[in-house]
Design an enzyme around this catalytic site. Sequence first.
Site: not given
Length: 195
Positions: A64, A100
């Site tokens: 991700s 993230k």
Amino acid sequence: MRQRIHQMDRPTSSEVRQELDRVKHGRTYRKTLKSTIYILVTVAAFAVLVATLWMPVLEVYGGSMEPTLQEGELVAAVKSGDFKTGDVVAFYYNNKILVKRVIAGPGDWVDVSKDGTVTVNGTVLDEPYVDELAYGDTNIDLPYQVPDGRWFVMGDHRSVSVDSRNKAVGPVAAEQVVGKLVYTIWPLSQLGSVE
């Protein structure tokens, strides 16, 4: 009848000195070994304390955050509660640690267009770290205002990342944050700061 008395050979002074040196060396060796073990245990305990309290080392799983971070890389994080747009953070989510990028902070308005363009407070973000924009797994109502004490985060690989665009993850609270990723330490070919 005469009995013979056998005398043992007496050691020479150099043999006595050699034996004393051997015994002395053994004592010195044991003392040095014990001291070295104590130092190593102390250093290891200090390293664990630093890694736990101030600078945890984390392994990246999944894709991700590609291309910024690759699966299997080891990164060092610094404990911090002060983040700005663009910082890469690690946080707890369902007994896992996710990595993230901070997109917006408390009170900011975030919008993501269908082509994946992200705006914060009406300004389009310059995102050189993203190879391909994507709307991704978005099920929040947009535009979205980030609640107080929380950060809106997104993965760099937008099409596969499950992040604050999804109600399952949502915005990240301060108590969830492990730290801000600052340095890639493994593999050596990727050694450097996390941008």
